[in-house]
Design a protein around this motif. Sequence first.
Motif, PDB file in Angstrom:
ATOM      1  N   GLN A 104      32.923  15.162  27.221  1.00 56.48           N
ATOM      2  CA  GLN A 104      32.163  14.200  28.017  1.00 56.48           C
ATOM      3  C   GLN A 104      30.977  14.887  28.711  1.00 56.48           C
ATOM      4  OE1 GLN A 104      32.677  11.180  27.527  1.00 56.48           O
ATOM      5  NE2 GLN A 104      34.714  11.227  26.592  1.00 56.48           N
ATOM      6  N   ILE A 105      30.157  14.088  29.377  1.00 58.61           N
ATOM      7  CA  ILE A 105      28.918  14.622  29.948  1.00 58.61           C
ATOM      8  C   ILE A 105      29.194  15.735  30.950  1.00 58.61           C
ATOM      9  CG2 ILE A 105      26.886  14.048  31.344  1.00 58.61           C
ATOM     10  CD1 ILE A 105      26.970  11.243  30.076  1.00 58.61           C
ATOM     11  N   ALA A 106      30.149  15.507  31.844  1.00 59.99           N
ATOM     12  CA  ALA A 106      30.467  16.514  32.866  1.00 59.99           C
ATOM     13  C   ALA A 106      31.974  16.570  33.070  1.00 59.99           C
ATOM     14  CB  ALA A 106      29.759  16.188  34.183  1.00 59.99           C
ATOM     15  N   ASP A 107      32.453  17.734  33.467  1.00 63.09           N
ATOM     16  CA  ASP A 107      33.870  17.933  33.754  1.00 63.09           C
ATOM     17  C   ASP A 107      33.992  19.116  34.717  1.00 63.09           C
ATOM     18  OD1 ASP A 107      33.581  20.268  32.149  1.00 63.09           O
ATOM     19  OD2 ASP A 107      34.053  19.109  30.354  1.00 63.09           O
ATOM     20  N   TRP A 108      35.212  19.565  34.956  1.00 66.16           N
ATOM     21  CA  TRP A 108      35.396  20.672  35.898  1.00 66.16           C
ATOM     22  C   TRP A 108      34.668  21.936  35.448  1.00 66.16           C
ATOM     23  CZ3 TRP A 108      36.730  19.984  40.645  1.00 66.16           C
ATOM     24  CH2 TRP A 108      37.523  18.897  41.001  1.00 66.16           C
ATOM     25  N   TYR A 109      34.557  22.132  34.136  1.00 62.14           N
ATOM     26  CA  TYR A 109      33.879  23.329  33.640  1.00 62.14           C
ATOM     27  C   TYR A 109      32.371  23.295  33.883  1.00 62.14           C
ATOM     28  CZ  TYR A 109      38.276  24.648  31.501  1.00 62.14           C
ATOM     29  OH  TYR A 109      39.584  25.003  31.304  1.00 62.14           O
ATOM     30  N   ALA A 127      41.733  22.967  41.127  1.00 63.60           N
ATOM     31  CA  ALA A 127      41.856  21.686  40.432  1.00 63.60           C
ATOM     32  C   ALA A 127      42.526  21.819  39.071  1.00 63.60           C
ATOM     33  CB  ALA A 127      40.480  21.034  40.271  1.00 63.60           C
ATOM     34  N   ILE A 128      42.168  22.861  38.308  1.00 70.34           N
ATOM     35  CA  ILE A 128      42.686  22.954  36.934  1.00 70.34           C
ATOM     36  C   ILE A 128      43.254  24.333  36.599  1.00 70.34           C
ATOM     37  CG2 ILE A 128      41.102  21.154  36.114  1.00 70.34           C
ATOM     38  CD1 ILE A 128      39.363  23.379  34.902  1.00 70.34           C
ATOM     39  N   ASN A 129      43.412  25.178  37.613  1.00 74.01           N
ATOM     40  CA  ASN A 129      43.940  26.534  37.391  1.00 74.01           C
ATOM     41  C   ASN A 129      43.103  27.293  36.369  1.00 74.01           C
ATOM     42  OD1 ASN A 129      45.706  28.704  37.787  1.00 74.01           O
ATOM     43  ND2 ASN A 129      46.975  28.096  36.047  1.00 74.01           N
ATOM     44  N   ASP A 130      41.811  27.151  36.468  1.00 76.72           N
ATOM     45  CA  ASP A 130      40.888  27.859  35.581  1.00 76.72           C
ATOM     46  C   ASP A 130      39.562  27.994  36.317  1.00 76.72           C
ATOM     47  OD1 ASP A 130      40.187  29.223  33.333  1.00 76.72           O
ATOM     48  OD2 ASP A 130      40.088  27.500  31.999  1.00 76.72           O
ATOM     49  N   LEU A 174      35.421  30.257  36.075  1.00 76.53           N
ATOM     50  CA  LEU A 174      34.653  31.320  35.441  1.00 76.53           C
ATOM     51  C   LEU A 174      35.391  32.654  35.505  1.00 76.53           C
ATOM     52  CD1 LEU A 174      31.963  31.756  33.979  1.00 76.53           C
ATOM     53  CD2 LEU A 174      30.955  32.375  36.172  1.00 76.53           C
ATOM     54  N   ILE A 175      35.974  32.962  36.652  1.00 77.41           N
ATOM     55  CA  ILE A 175      36.677  34.238  36.811  1.00 77.41           C
ATOM     56  C   ILE A 175      37.958  34.264  35.982  1.00 77.41           C
ATOM     57  CG2 ILE A 175      37.887  35.739  38.441  1.00 77.41           C
ATOM     58  CD1 ILE A 175      35.898  34.813  40.586  1.00 77.41           C
ATOM     59  N   LEU A 176      38.788  33.221  36.120  1.00 73.11           N
ATOM     60  CA  LEU A 176      40.061  33.200  35.403  1.00 73.11           C
ATOM     61  C   LEU A 176      39.866  33.142  33.884  1.00 73.11           C
ATOM     62  CD1 LEU A 176      42.307  30.871  37.602  1.00 73.11           C
ATOM     63  CD2 LEU A 176      42.477  33.345  37.296  1.00 73.11           C
ATOM     64  N   SER A 177      38.929  32.327  33.426  1.00 77.08           N
ATOM     65  CA  SER A 177      38.716  32.224  31.977  1.00 77.08           C
ATOM     66  C   SER A 177      38.169  33.523  31.413  1.00 77.08           C
ATOM     67  CB  SER A 177      37.779  31.056  31.640  1.00 77.08           C
ATOM     68  OG  SER A 177      36.506  31.247  32.222  1.00 77.08           O
ATOM     69  N   THR A 178      37.340  34.227  32.194  1.00 80.21           N
ATOM     70  CA  THR A 178      36.827  35.523  31.750  1.00 80.21           C
ATOM     71  C   THR A 178      37.959  36.542  31.666  1.00 80.21           C
ATOM     72  OG1 THR A 178      34.661  35.091  32.749  1.00 80.21           O
ATOM     73  CG2 THR A 178      35.193  37.382  32.234  1.00 80.21           C
ATOM     74  N   MET A 179      38.834  36.520  32.673  1.00 80.18           N
ATOM     75  CA  MET A 179      39.966  37.450  32.661  1.00 80.18           C
ATOM     76  C   MET A 179      40.900  37.152  31.487  1.00 80.18           C
ATOM     77  SD  MET A 179      40.812  37.591  36.748  1.00 80.18           S
ATOM     78  CE  MET A 179      42.347  38.475  36.512  1.00 80.18           C
ATOM     79  N   ARG A 180      41.143  35.862  31.223  1.00 79.00           N
ATOM     80  CA  ARG A 180      42.001  35.502  30.096  1.00 79.00           C
ATOM     81  C   ARG A 180      41.357  35.910  28.777  1.00 79.00           C
ATOM     82  NH1 ARG A 180      42.763  30.102  32.897  1.00 79.00           N
ATOM     83  NH2 ARG A 180      44.775  30.274  33.956  1.00 79.00           N
ATOM     84  N   PHE A 181      40.050  35.712  28.691  1.00 82.29           N
ATOM     85  CA  PHE A 181      39.342  36.039  27.458  1.00 82.29           C
ATOM     86  C   PHE A 181      39.389  37.552  27.192  1.00 82.29           C
ATOM     87  CE2 PHE A 181      35.455  37.242  25.175  1.00 82.29           C
ATOM     88  CZ  PHE A 181      35.609  36.495  24.030  1.00 82.29           C
ATOM     89  N   VAL A 182      39.049  38.326  28.224  1.00 86.36           N
ATOM     90  CA  VAL A 182      39.043  39.784  28.070  1.00 86.36           C
ATOM     91  C   VAL A 182      40.470  40.300  27.821  1.00 86.36           C
ATOM     92  CG1 VAL A 182      38.584  41.978  29.231  1.00 86.36           C
ATOM     93  CG2 VAL A 182      36.964  40.076  29.467  1.00 86.36           C
ATOM     94  N   GLY A 183      41.435  39.738  28.556  1.00 85.76           N
ATOM     95  CA  GLY A 183      42.820  40.149  28.355  1.00 85.76           C
ATOM     96  C   GLY A 183      43.322  39.842  26.967  1.00 85.76           C
ATOM     97  N   GLY A 184      42.842  38.756  26.381  1.00 88.98           N
ATOM     98  CA  GLY A 184      43.264  38.382  25.044  1.00 88.98           C
ATOM     99  C   GLY A 184      42.700  39.272  23.958  1.00 88.98           C
ATOM    100  N   LEU A 185      41.677  40.044  24.299  1.00 90.61           N
ATOM    101  CA  LEU A 185      41.062  40.943  23.324  1.00 90.61           C
ATOM    102  C   LEU A 185      41.863  42.229  23.160  1.00 90.61           C
ATOM    103  CD1 LEU A 185      37.280  40.610  24.277  1.00 90.61           C
ATOM    104  CD2 LEU A 185      38.479  39.472  22.414  1.00 90.61           C
ATOM    105  N   PHE A 186      42.759  42.520  24.125  1.00 97.36           N
ATOM    106  CA  PHE A 186      43.478  43.792  24.120  1.00 97.36           C
ATOM    107  C   PHE A 186      44.981  43.578  24.024  1.00 97.36           C
ATOM    108  CE2 PHE A 186      39.508  44.390  26.483  1.00 97.36           C
ATOM    109  CZ  PHE A 186      38.939  45.437  25.772  1.00 97.36           C
TER     110      PHE A 186
END
Length: 197
Positions: free
Chosen positions: A71-76, A180-183, A185-197
């Motif tokens: 949609q046009i806008a959301d929490w992200y 609001a959604i347990n996510d 910029l910080i959390l998604s970056t940490m999850r992304f980087v953590g998923g690489l290793f």
Amino acid sequence: MTSHDLASAAPPAGRVKFIPRPAPVLVYVATVLAILAAKAAILYWMGNDVTCACGVKLWLNDATGPENSKQIADWYSLSHLIAGMLFAAVMWWTSRRWPLGWMIVAAAAFSMGWEVVENTPWIIAHFGESEIGANYAGDTIVNSLGDSVFVLLGFVAALRLPLFVVIALGLLAEAAVTFAINDGLILSTMRFVGGLF
């Protein structure tokens, strides 16, 4: 003045920075619109839907359902607002003498690059591995254009508002998304980087 004096007076080559010439406002607007149109065309070529088959909404509150990033806008969208603020800090640090119009063009180009990378199959699959991104299948073009608007809003706000206001807005936006959604910029970056290793 001798040629030796001229050579010694010139700044070192490594310290000379490119500064674009100011242009009419119409040039800036047309360039930003061209960047957004190019991004939409690339995403369409990549197979992204223009809109959600479920219809178009101004705001989506559910970050885990099938309409996530459709949609046009959301929490992200708030994360994109923060990204615009952070890019403003980069531009201020590296290119603060640029005309504001060209800085906004650079922010639009930054958003275009981010959105295209974000919608590659590898990134989509990576985010899909997390619980919150289980239904994430990429952005619609409408959502992606909305994200770019939020990047530009954050960018301009960061350059125009007092620093303490920008920091407060950034922290407030990140806290809102996190609670609001347990996510966010910080959390998604940490999850992304953590998923690489």
